[in-house]
Write a protein that holds these residues in place. Structure first.
Motif, PDB file in Angstrom:
ATOM      1  N   PHE A 107     -14.857  39.283  58.234  1.00 55.03           N
ATOM      2  CA  PHE A 107     -13.812  39.259  59.268  1.00 55.03           C
ATOM      3  C   PHE A 107     -12.607  38.599  58.625  1.00 55.03           C
ATOM      4  N   GLU A 108     -11.522  39.361  58.391  1.00 57.28           N
ATOM      5  CA  GLU A 108     -10.445  38.870  57.545  1.00 57.28           C
ATOM      6  C   GLU A 108      -9.081  38.714  58.184  1.00 57.28           C
ATOM      7  N   LEU A 109      -8.804  39.407  59.282  1.00 56.00           N
ATOM      8  CA  LEU A 109      -7.427  39.436  59.785  1.00 56.00           C
ATOM      9  C   LEU A 109      -7.394  39.423  61.308  1.00 56.00           C
ATOM     10  N   GLN A 110      -6.429  38.656  61.862  1.00 55.14           N
ATOM     11  CA  GLN A 110      -6.141  38.703  63.292  1.00 55.14           C
ATOM     12  C   GLN A 110      -4.650  38.990  63.447  1.00 55.14           C
ATOM     13  N   VAL A 111      -4.336  40.014  64.258  1.00 55.23           N
ATOM     14  CA  VAL A 111      -2.939  40.374  64.484  1.00 55.23           C
ATOM     15  C   VAL A 111      -2.564  40.109  65.941  1.00 55.23           C
ATOM     16  N   PHE A 112      -1.272  39.974  66.165  1.00 54.21           N
ATOM     17  CA  PHE A 112      -0.727  39.570  67.462  1.00 54.21           C
ATOM     18  C   PHE A 112      -1.384  38.260  67.914  1.00 54.21           C
ATOM     19  N   ILE A 113      -1.532  37.362  66.950  1.00 54.41           N
ATOM     20  CA  ILE A 113      -2.183  36.073  67.218  1.00 54.41           C
ATOM     21  C   ILE A 113      -1.403  35.277  68.269  1.00 54.41           C
ATOM     22  N   ASP A 114      -0.098  35.532  68.349  1.00 56.28           N
ATOM     23  CA  ASP A 114       0.722  34.837  69.331  1.00 56.28           C
ATOM     24  C   ASP A 114       0.472  35.351  70.759  1.00 56.28           C
ATOM     25  N   ASP A 115      -0.229  36.469  70.912  1.00 55.56           N
ATOM     26  CA  ASP A 115      -0.591  36.992  72.237  1.00 55.56           C
ATOM     27  C   ASP A 115      -2.004  36.608  72.655  1.00 55.56           C
ATOM     28  N   LYS A 116      -2.757  35.966  71.754  1.00 59.16           N
ATOM     29  CA  LYS A 116      -4.146  35.600  72.051  1.00 59.16           C
ATOM     30  C   LYS A 116      -4.186  34.581  73.177  1.00 59.16           C
ATOM     31  N   PRO A 117      -4.963  34.871  74.226  1.00 57.74           N
ATOM     32  CA  PRO A 117      -5.084  33.885  75.291  1.00 57.74           C
ATOM     33  C   PRO A 117      -5.924  32.690  74.825  1.00 57.74           C
ATOM     34  N   GLY A 118      -5.846  31.602  75.552  1.00 58.33           N
ATOM     35  CA  GLY A 118      -6.552  30.392  75.168  1.00 58.33           C
ATOM     36  C   GLY A 118      -8.029  30.365  75.530  1.00 58.33           C
ATOM     37  N   ASN A 119      -8.550  31.395  76.202  1.00 61.14           N
ATOM     38  CA  ASN A 119      -9.938  31.315  76.676  1.00 61.14           C
ATOM     39  C   ASN A 119     -10.972  31.828  75.687  1.00 61.14           C
ATOM     40  N   TYR A 120     -10.571  32.152  74.468  1.00 58.63           N
ATOM     41  CA  TYR A 120     -11.544  32.469  73.424  1.00 58.63           C
ATOM     42  C   TYR A 120     -10.935  32.144  72.066  1.00 58.63           C
ATOM     43  N   ALA A 121     -11.802  31.969  71.078  1.00 60.40           N
ATOM     44  CA  ALA A 121     -11.373  31.731  69.701  1.00 60.40           C
ATOM     45  C   ALA A 121     -12.514  32.139  68.780  1.00 60.40           C
ATOM     46  N   PHE A 122     -12.166  32.672  67.622  1.00 61.78           N
ATOM     47  CA  PHE A 122     -13.177  33.016  66.623  1.00 61.78           C
ATOM     48  C   PHE A 122     -13.415  31.823  65.715  1.00 61.78           C
ATOM     49  N   ALA A 123     -14.638  31.670  65.255  1.00 67.51           N
ATOM     50  CA  ALA A 123     -14.990  30.566  64.373  1.00 67.51           C
ATOM     51  C   ALA A 123     -14.496  30.808  62.944  1.00 67.51           C
ATOM     52  N   ASN A 124     -14.394  32.071  62.552  1.00 71.37           N
ATOM     53  CA  ASN A 124     -13.991  32.416  61.194  1.00 71.37           C
ATOM     54  C   ASN A 124     -12.537  32.048  60.929  1.00 71.37           C
ATOM     55  N   LYS A 125     -12.268  31.612  59.726  1.00 74.30           N
ATOM     56  CA  LYS A 125     -10.898  31.405  59.271  1.00 74.30           C
ATOM     57  C   LYS A 125     -10.422  32.741  58.726  1.00 74.30           C
ATOM     58  N   THR A 126      -9.317  33.249  59.261  1.00 77.85           N
ATOM     59  CA  THR A 126      -8.796  34.550  58.856  1.00 77.85           C
ATOM     60  C   THR A 126      -7.307  34.437  58.544  1.00 77.85           C
ATOM     61  N   ARG A 127      -6.784  35.491  57.949  1.00 79.26           N
ATOM     62  CA  ARG A 127      -5.337  35.625  57.846  1.00 79.26           C
ATOM     63  C   ARG A 127      -4.842  35.949  59.255  1.00 79.26           C
ATOM     64  N   GLU A 128      -3.689  35.414  59.644  1.00 72.43           N
ATOM     65  CA  GLU A 128      -3.154  35.640  60.987  1.00 72.43           C
ATOM     66  C   GLU A 128      -1.727  36.160  60.892  1.00 72.43           C
ATOM     67  N   MET A 129      -1.424  37.137  61.761  1.00 73.69           N
ATOM     68  CA  MET A 129      -0.077  37.691  61.823  1.00 73.69           C
ATOM     69  C   MET A 129       0.386  37.697  63.275  1.00 73.69           C
ATOM     70  N   THR A 130       1.628  37.323  63.486  1.00 74.64           N
ATOM     71  CA  THR A 130       2.208  37.396  64.835  1.00 74.64           C
ATOM     72  C   THR A 130       2.591  38.851  65.134  1.00 74.64           C
ATOM     73  N   GLY A 131       2.940  39.132  66.372  1.00 73.34           N
ATOM     74  CA  GLY A 131       3.431  40.450  66.738  1.00 73.34           C
ATOM     75  C   GLY A 131       4.664  40.821  65.946  1.00 73.34           C
ATOM     76  N   GLU A 132       5.552  39.868  65.760  1.00 76.30           N
ATOM     77  CA  GLU A 132       6.774  40.115  64.983  1.00 76.30           C
ATOM     78  C   GLU A 132       6.438  40.487  63.536  1.00 76.30           C
ATOM     79  N   ASP A 133       5.451  39.781  62.941  1.00 80.83           N
ATOM     80  CA  ASP A 133       5.013  40.095  61.572  1.00 80.83           C
ATOM     81  C   ASP A 133       4.505  41.534  61.474  1.00 80.83           C
ATOM     82  N   VAL A 134       3.716  41.949  62.462  1.00 86.74           N
ATOM     83  CA  VAL A 134       3.124  43.291  62.461  1.00 86.74           C
ATOM     84  C   VAL A 134       4.213  44.349  62.605  1.00 86.74           C
TER      85      VAL A 134
END
Length: 139
Positions: A107-134
């Motif tokens: 599991f390597e990438l999460q996109v639109f990380i700035d849209d992720k709600p606060g009620n869940y989170a993944f344990a894995n450390k991944t690369r993260e991109m905001t919506g603007e980055d995408v």
């Protein structure tokens, strides 16, 4: 090409649609955008491909234009989410659940990380991109 180890195979829940895609090092990505969460009930977990997958059972694939630049496709028999694709450029985010071995992929990438709600989170450390980055990446 059937014996090529980098060709991976997936199928929908009922088997009416199958997908083959060339992928040397498959990995899982998660999209947290509001449309993906609305579509899938949570983050959309996918295999990203910049090549066009081979689809068998295309007569069962239905697509919905979810924006001016992309569409989402599903099986019209069982409703399985198949992929998100850009209308231009060939990018596909293919549902990871179609592939039997996806649970063993990194599991390597999460996109639109700035849209992720606060009620869940993944344990894995991944690369993260905001919506603007995408959006910059695909513009």
């Amino acid at each position: 090409m059937e014996n090529d180890k980098s060709m991976i195979h997936g199928k929908c829940l009922c088997g009416a649609v199958s997908i083959r895609v060339q992928q040397d090092k498959p990995s899982v990505s998660a999209c947290h955008c509001g449309i993906c969460r609305h579509w899938s009930g949570g983050p959309f977990l996918s295999l990203e491909s910049h090549g066009t997958p081979v689809v068998e059972g295309e007569e069962h694939v239905r697509s919905y234009a979810s924006s001016e630049w992309a569409e989402r496709s599903f099986c019209d028999v069982c409703g399985t989410h198949l992929f998100y694709k850009l209308k231009a450029g060939g990018f596909h985010a293919i549902s990871a659940g179609l592939f039997k071995d996806s649970g063993s992929w990194p599991f390597e990438l999460q996109v639109f990380i700035d849209d992720k709600p606060g009620n869940y989170a993944f344990a894995n450390k991944t690369r993260e991109m905001t919506g603007e980055d995408v959006i910059k990446l695909f513009s």
